[in-house]
Design a protein around this motif. Structure first.
Motif, PDB file in Angstrom:
ATOM      1  N   CYS A  65      12.711   8.894  -2.306  1.00  0.00           N
ATOM      2  CA  CYS A  65      12.404   7.794  -2.309  1.00  0.00           C
ATOM      3  C   CYS A  65      13.161   6.520  -3.031  1.00  0.00           C
ATOM      4  CB  CYS A  65      11.773   7.528  -3.968  1.00  0.00           C
ATOM      5  SG  CYS A  65      10.938   6.168  -4.940  1.00  0.00           S
ATOM      6  N   ARG A  88      11.129   4.326  10.232  1.00  0.00           N
ATOM      7  CA  ARG A  88      11.080   5.353   9.836  1.00  0.00           C
ATOM      8  C   ARG A  88      12.185   6.303  10.896  1.00  0.00           C
ATOM      9  NH1 ARG A  88       6.667   4.479   6.610  1.00  0.00           N
ATOM     10  NH2 ARG A  88       5.622   5.163   8.148  1.00  0.00           N
ATOM     11  N   VAL A 142      -3.654  11.017  -1.647  1.00  0.00           N
ATOM     12  CA  VAL A 142      -3.494   9.657  -0.762  1.00  0.00           C
ATOM     13  C   VAL A 142      -3.339   9.721   0.837  1.00  0.00           C
ATOM     14  CG1 VAL A 142      -0.849   9.090  -1.705  1.00  0.00           C
ATOM     15  CG2 VAL A 142      -2.727   7.583  -0.373  1.00  0.00           C
ATOM     16  N   PRO A 143      -2.307  10.721   0.783  1.00  0.00           N
ATOM     17  CA  PRO A 143      -1.842  11.056   1.988  1.00  0.00           C
ATOM     18  C   PRO A 143      -3.163  10.997   3.102  1.00  0.00           C
ATOM     19  CG  PRO A 143      -0.660  13.095  -0.071  1.00  0.00           C
ATOM     20  CD  PRO A 143      -1.881  11.952   0.564  1.00  0.00           C
ATOM     21  N   ARG A 146      12.828  10.878  11.056  1.00  0.00           N
ATOM     22  CA  ARG A 146      12.631  10.435   9.940  1.00  0.00           C
ATOM     23  C   ARG A 146      13.749  11.052   8.931  1.00  0.00           C
ATOM     24  NH1 ARG A 146       9.478  11.598   6.695  1.00  0.00           N
ATOM     25  NH2 ARG A 146       7.580  12.810   7.037  1.00  0.00           N
ATOM     26  N   ARG A 147      14.129  10.506   7.652  1.00  0.00           N
ATOM     27  CA  ARG A 147      14.728  11.684   6.202  1.00  0.00           C
ATOM     28  C   ARG A 147      13.650  12.122   6.659  1.00  0.00           C
ATOM     29  NH1 ARG A 147      16.108   8.375   1.965  1.00  0.00           N
ATOM     30  NH2 ARG A 147      14.173   6.965   2.490  1.00  0.00           N
ATOM     31  N   ARG A 172       4.947   5.008  -4.921  1.00  0.00           N
ATOM     32  CA  ARG A 172       4.288   4.219  -5.028  1.00  0.00           C
ATOM     33  C   ARG A 172       4.463   3.841  -3.689  1.00  0.00           C
ATOM     34  NH1 ARG A 172       0.007   1.998  -7.372  1.00  0.00           N
ATOM     35  NH2 ARG A 172       0.095   2.481  -9.359  1.00  0.00           N
ATOM     36  N   CYS A 173       5.837   3.812  -3.155  1.00  0.00           N
ATOM     37  CA  CYS A 173       5.979   4.046  -1.832  1.00  0.00           C
ATOM     38  C   CYS A 173       6.509   5.843  -0.801  1.00  0.00           C
ATOM     39  CB  CYS A 173       7.489   4.153  -1.576  1.00  0.00           C
ATOM     40  SG  CYS A 173       8.503   5.977  -2.109  1.00  0.00           S
ATOM     41  N   TYR A 174       5.621   4.898   0.426  1.00  0.00           N
ATOM     42  CA  TYR A 174       5.757   6.131   1.608  1.00  0.00           C
ATOM     43  C   TYR A 174       6.440   7.078   1.191  1.00  0.00           C
ATOM     44  CZ  TYR A 174       6.148   9.194   5.599  1.00  0.00           C
ATOM     45  OH  TYR A 174       5.916   9.904   6.687  1.00  0.00           O
ATOM     46  N   TYR A 175       7.586   7.368   0.967  1.00  0.00           N
ATOM     47  CA  TYR A 175       7.792   8.542   0.852  1.00  0.00           C
ATOM     48  C   TYR A 175       7.945   9.159  -0.792  1.00  0.00           C
ATOM     49  CZ  TYR A 175      11.333   8.533   4.470  1.00  0.00           C
ATOM     50  OH  TYR A 175      12.086   9.010   5.461  1.00  0.00           O
ATOM     51  N   ASP A 232       0.645  -0.845   0.163  1.00  0.00           N
ATOM     52  CA  ASP A 232       0.204   0.106   0.137  1.00  0.00           C
ATOM     53  C   ASP A 232       1.054   0.855   0.095  1.00  0.00           C
ATOM     54  OD1 ASP A 232       0.678   0.507   2.472  1.00  0.00           O
ATOM     55  OD2 ASP A 232      -0.674   1.154   3.337  1.00  0.00           O
ATOM     56  N   ALA A 233      -0.107   2.392  -0.341  1.00  0.00           N
ATOM     57  CA  ALA A 233       0.911   4.224   0.243  1.00  0.00           C
ATOM     58  C   ALA A 233       2.459   4.072   0.953  1.00  0.00           C
ATOM     59  CB  ALA A 233       0.376   4.741  -0.453  1.00  0.00           C
ATOM     60  N   ALA A 234       1.850   3.533   1.436  1.00  0.00           N
ATOM     61  CA  ALA A 234       2.264   3.017   3.689  1.00  0.00           C
ATOM     62  C   ALA A 234       3.181   2.348   3.857  1.00  0.00           C
ATOM     63  CB  ALA A 234       1.654   3.435   3.988  1.00  0.00           C
ATOM     64  N   ASP A 235       3.488   1.110   2.257  1.00  0.00           N
ATOM     65  CA  ASP A 235       4.546   0.254   2.386  1.00  0.00           C
ATOM     66  C   ASP A 235       4.497  -0.612   2.842  1.00  0.00           C
ATOM     67  OD1 ASP A 235       6.142   1.569   0.275  1.00  0.00           O
ATOM     68  OD2 ASP A 235       7.713   2.804   2.290  1.00  0.00           O
ATOM     69  N   THR A 282       4.146   9.256  -2.340  1.00  0.00           N
ATOM     70  CA  THR A 282       2.849   9.467  -1.841  1.00  0.00           C
ATOM     71  C   THR A 282       2.603  10.044  -0.660  1.00  0.00           C
ATOM     72  OG1 THR A 282       2.086   7.395  -0.644  1.00  0.00           O
ATOM     73  CG2 THR A 282       2.476   7.159  -3.100  1.00  0.00           C
ATOM     74  N   ILE A 283       2.633   9.225   0.701  1.00  0.00           N
ATOM     75  CA  ILE A 283       2.119  10.087   1.363  1.00  0.00           C
ATOM     76  C   ILE A 283       2.822  11.445   2.226  1.00  0.00           C
ATOM     77  CG2 ILE A 283       1.838   9.599   4.067  1.00  0.00           C
ATOM     78  CD1 ILE A 283       0.583   6.775   3.187  1.00  0.00           C
ATOM     79  N   ALA A 284       4.479  11.121   2.124  1.00  0.00           N
ATOM     80  CA  ALA A 284       5.225  11.777   2.470  1.00  0.00           C
ATOM     81  C   ALA A 284       5.316  13.519   1.891  1.00  0.00           C
ATOM     82  CB  ALA A 284       6.460  11.626   3.364  1.00  0.00           C
ATOM     83  N   ARG A 285       5.294  12.922   0.717  1.00  0.00           N
ATOM     84  CA  ARG A 285       5.524  13.875  -0.963  1.00  0.00           C
ATOM     85  C   ARG A 285       6.320  14.292  -1.130  1.00  0.00           C
ATOM     86  NH1 ARG A 285      -0.300  16.967   0.369  1.00  0.00           N
ATOM     87  NH2 ARG A 285       0.504  16.025   2.865  1.00  0.00           N
ATOM     88  N   HIS A 338      -4.286   5.026  -5.499  1.00  0.00           N
ATOM     89  CA  HIS A 338      -3.655   4.873  -4.123  1.00  0.00           C
ATOM     90  C   HIS A 338      -4.153   3.740  -4.016  1.00  0.00           C
ATOM     91  CE1 HIS A 338       0.449   6.232  -5.371  1.00  0.00           C
ATOM     92  NE2 HIS A 338      -0.088   7.855  -6.467  1.00  0.00           N
TER      93      HIS A 338
END
Lengths: 370, 370, 370, 370
Positions: free
Chosen positions: C118, D257, B318-319, D280-281, C105-108, B84-87, C110-113, B150
């Protein structure tokens, strides 16, 4: 300091819509922290015309000396006033500008840190001039800087009239850019209106690195100055009276999306609506110029469905005066600021200056009282 | 995976203003990256009613399956869709929600980083359901999650109806708080409207540490829920129909200045105007709820002379879905989110749900399709 | 499109610290969405030297084609790739630059933007070149733009070498100014370092309206370019090797307070410390240049007791490439960007370019592969 | 007002590291705008211990009355002091707290709008008490509020000791959250240190909606209070003395993270480094607590390569005092603030309070001077 003046010649408004009269006003004794200045130049603001016409009776008090755009030289320093806001020493003869006197103690001054909203502010140019300290308007030989007014030393390299013009239109533009969060890299900017506020907004946008600037307004002569200063495009609202046609022109200049930033410096309510409809989806819309009490119909869902930010800006405080003076000094080779000054008048001609401004014959007239 | 469904029962709108019909729709083959889910719950949005009434014909395409507030469990994962989007790893049986399919390539998706403004977004609940992938509405046994959507794993602890309700009203509120820059320490907040958006805005304001919250809306039953959730004050617009009287009440509750922040979640154009006039000078005004095409008269100088920020918000990305699910999980002991769900219907009762929503008998009805 | 190339001549690093070898690499078949470009110019980055010396073995894979600063012309467009990130149509022959391939697609992503973080990014210039798609380095006749790479059309008016140089140093500077929140009106800026990053930071600071810019670095030749571009002051660290003396010089140039903003573009750990001590209390400190693994002693209370913001910036994403290209085009009359290009080499001279860069004989060398 | 006090009993530091002596200090005549208060409670800060040990000789002047965390009741109001900073009327008997006296005229007060950096600030607790106005320390029956001190009325519902404790640790935390830009929705927060600053930072993080809070510190007793207030996790640095093991624990609690936000409230230089490595980064790192002059080795490239923001915060100004008092009042049912007060002493026991604080036997001791 044995030869301090006893009186100051000033142009006094005693009745709304009646000619200013030249009078001799008393020079008051200096409170600690106050400053007496000899006015070098006062420039005329649209608000002075509104005051003259009696539209600001809730804040203006007759008799009054108009003029809040003022630069002067220090004649006498009140006890304890030793430095300007930037920690520079103040001495007799120094050229200064100063901000309105905010109370420094109220909710807006202290907790909200929004002094431009201070309800106790003491302004210049709104009178009355028959009670001390009398000299609180620019159309006068001398002016009295209240102890609570923050002052900023003003570069000698500047023409006095340019410096004066920076104390209202430009310092508001400085605050507007602060409230906007500045321009992001390579944004497109539409400026509505090409009076002094619009022209200074143009200069600031260009100096801040705008990728594209469009100025929409009239008359042609002001737009010509905008072009001379570097506006990428101008749109003459007298030539193109149809708002939807103007909108189409702007879209064509901005990849069909509309400008990233719109800065309203125009005045009429209709201009507000134009900007709301032209700014790109997701863009930012700064409203500075609105003074028109006429209601206008809008569809509020344009704001959320188009995801717009609208930022209202009025007046400014001492940091913006300081930055305005720096901006003028550092950019005077790039922009011919003196071309803003459409005419220069003597104090005795203050009526002519006001009338000429009221008839839209001016960009920014200046009065040299001495 | 030998027993995948071939068809999905769904409630289909074939003509505007006509009852939904229960039909069997084909389950399409899965593209790489797509997901087939069994719908656990779909909640009904005001927009579904607008679609039903034919007000969104520029985006809706008949026949269609309504419903864009959906939570489901994974039945089959398309090739390459592993996290998912949060890995977090995705497996058959996992509960998920998903965002609209933005194109990910256009100016708004890439350069402006404002995907909610993507002109190529593929939404749910707007049809058509007679071309692949058919299952793009929530009032259905199964739904097809496009490869570009997402997805966010959804906590098992949540009631499915609550999770579904979070995918529209709440995720928009999350984005609104982001666009607002969050609440500052101890701000006062007025919320206009007490539908799901208003109630979630209340919960978010309280959870973000608002010093004082005031909810203005109707009917009383919703205000009662607002009070139960912790609203400091509520104002019933049916009891106090006069806007100026309501304004006075709010001023009395906010030291005469008005609230620091106003969040419009109401809908009618008149509500926009109310907020503009009540927010304190120098305050921030978030507009989320406007859908009303009726123009309304305002005096734009209220924006600059009162130094207001207006922030328009629509939809979310998505966030915000991710944060919405976290928010529900982490705050469900504090707020009885399930009380938002006014009624629960079977798929066959989808018409009743829509009608009941249209007649303002509901806060948020839910449909359990299986 | 009958005459597509079968192979691409490329300079290949097969062993660290050994000369690049010119080889013929296979041109891979184009995936949907990928693009084959003919490289117009590749510029050499300090990182290429680090790769050559084997300092980046955790990300580099031999054999590899160095070079991640690339501009090229489209030879073939993979299926479905029709527009660039700014919605401009892409056609064979168009000149483009492109960003690294983030997974999206990953957290960085999508969610962290924060796509620059990544962990799945696929970069250029780090190999390997013996598995498809082979052509992922700039020192090559052709390059393969992956489907996940966002591309930006590049103005024809730009020299290809300038465009290439903008894809690393400048786009990072664009992101740094975004992270900084831009310059406020009339701020003073100290730039540490006068390599390509420092020089582009200078240009961006000037174009953003900095009141005063100071560039500290070496050698003199680069500082001379900084002065030619408009730096108000330069300080040669070879002439003034004592850090405390340099600090005093900067304080003297900034009213004794230090600069409002410091931008570190230098590299050595000691430079970080210098900036920390020079920035004015309450100022902002952007750190871009640090690559030095050497620890350095600092007293952390300088950060809070002096109320400083420190902002770390690395790499950039597609909006910054787009803005970088716009910036180059719109400012090329003001800044002689081509003077950054210290030497131009043929592909066969790639070793000389690398060696010359390693010996600090260059600002930014360019390779023209065709 | 015939019975104003002539003298004030106070605990006076006459020599560093020597016991405080109880003396009778003169009550000075009130300047216009000044206020005489009867001290209700003064709490002891770590800085008071540093003053006692002679570590702050550059700002402290002997003899002095320690104590800058003070709440008192108005005994007499100087002419013209009629309202507090929030426009509430001030009357004899009202309970107030007040901010340091910034000059209100210098560059930092006016142009930078960063009054906490005012070089002319007049503080409390640093002496000298042998020149007027004598009563500028909290360990005293009476205190003299200078005309330039902004004051805030303090809720009667608060325990006086809690109110006093809010005037240093908490108001700094309020400013820190402002400088941080607040928490975004559902962020994870690591707090380094569990003294009063750390505990108030925890309360503020929870009240601001943090998804997860981790407090790292010692001793166990303070961590127990953190848990009682709602900390999701605590890590005892006495139990886990190895920094890398603690880092691993935090990573395990934050999906591998690291926390979105780290707030350093600990003090030692080593704590700064811990935070830098754990955040986190792409995260934000607020540094409040550093007072340690010991240098520490860091690798600065961690800041840019990990794309971190570091925000240094010290002290606070009047809005933060106001928000701190509101926060205490509005959250006292949620957090047992009184549990911060580890012991309560009479004025004669001020030495014991200081010694006990120096030996880390206290969280926050209070002195009740009357």
């Amino acid at each position: 300091m044995s030869t301090l003046p006893r009186t100051s010649r000033a142009a006094v408004l005693t009745q709304y819509n009646q000619p200013l009269e030249i009078r001799e006003l008393e020079v008051p004794p200096l409170e600690p922290g106050a400053i007496l200045v000899k006015v070098e130049a006062a420039t005329v603001c649209g608000s002075d015309v509104h005051v003259f016409h009696g539209r600001f009776t809730q804040i203006a008090q007759l008799p009054l000396v108009p003029g809040h755009e003022i630069v002067g030289r220090i004649v006498q320093l009140g006890e304890g006033r030793e430095k300007d806001a930037a920690d520079q020493p103040l001495r007799v003869g120094d050229r200064i500008v100063w901000a309105y006197a905010w109370c420094g103690r109220c909710y807006y001054c202290t907790i909200a840190r929004q002094p431009t909203l201070c309800p106790n502010a003491k302004m210049y140019g709104y009178g009355p001039c028959d009670v001390p300290p009398y000299l609180i308007g620019g159309f006068s030989e001398y002016a009295y800087v209240r102890p609570a007014c923050h002052v900023v030393k003003t570069p000698e390299e500047l023409d006095a009239r340019v410096a004066a013009s920076g104390t209202c239109a430009l310092r508001t533009v400085v605050f507007a850019f602060e409230r906007l969060g500045g321009l992001r890299v390579q944004e497109s900017v539409l400026i509505l209106g090409c009076g002094p506020v619009g022209l200074y907004a143009l200069a600031m946008a260009l100096a801040s690195g705008a990728a594209k600037t469009i100025v929409m307004g009239a008359p042609r002569k002001r737009l010509a100055l905008a072009e001379q200063w570097g506006a990428h495009h101008t749109i003459d609202i007298e030539e193109i009276p149809d708002a939807s046609e103007r909108k189409k022109m702007v879209l064509d200049l901005t990849e069909g999306r509309g400008p990233d930033v719109v800065i309203e410096c125009a005045g009429p309510s209709a201009a507000f609506k134009d900007g709301l409809e032209i700014v790109r989806r997701g863009g930012r819309y700064v409203v500075i110029g609105q003074t028109d009490p006429t209601p206008i119909s809008i569809v509020p869902s344009m704001i959320n469905l188009r995801s717009i930010d609208i930022i209202g800006v009025a007046s400014a405080s001492v940091p913006h005066f300081y930055k305005a003076m720096q901006f003028l000094q550092n950019n005077q080779r790039r922009f011919s600021f003196l071309d803003l000054i459409s005419n220069t008048y003597r104090l005795e001609e203050a009526n002519i200056a006001l009338q000429s401004m009221a008839q839209l014959q001016e960009i920014k007239p200046a009065i040299l009282p001495s």
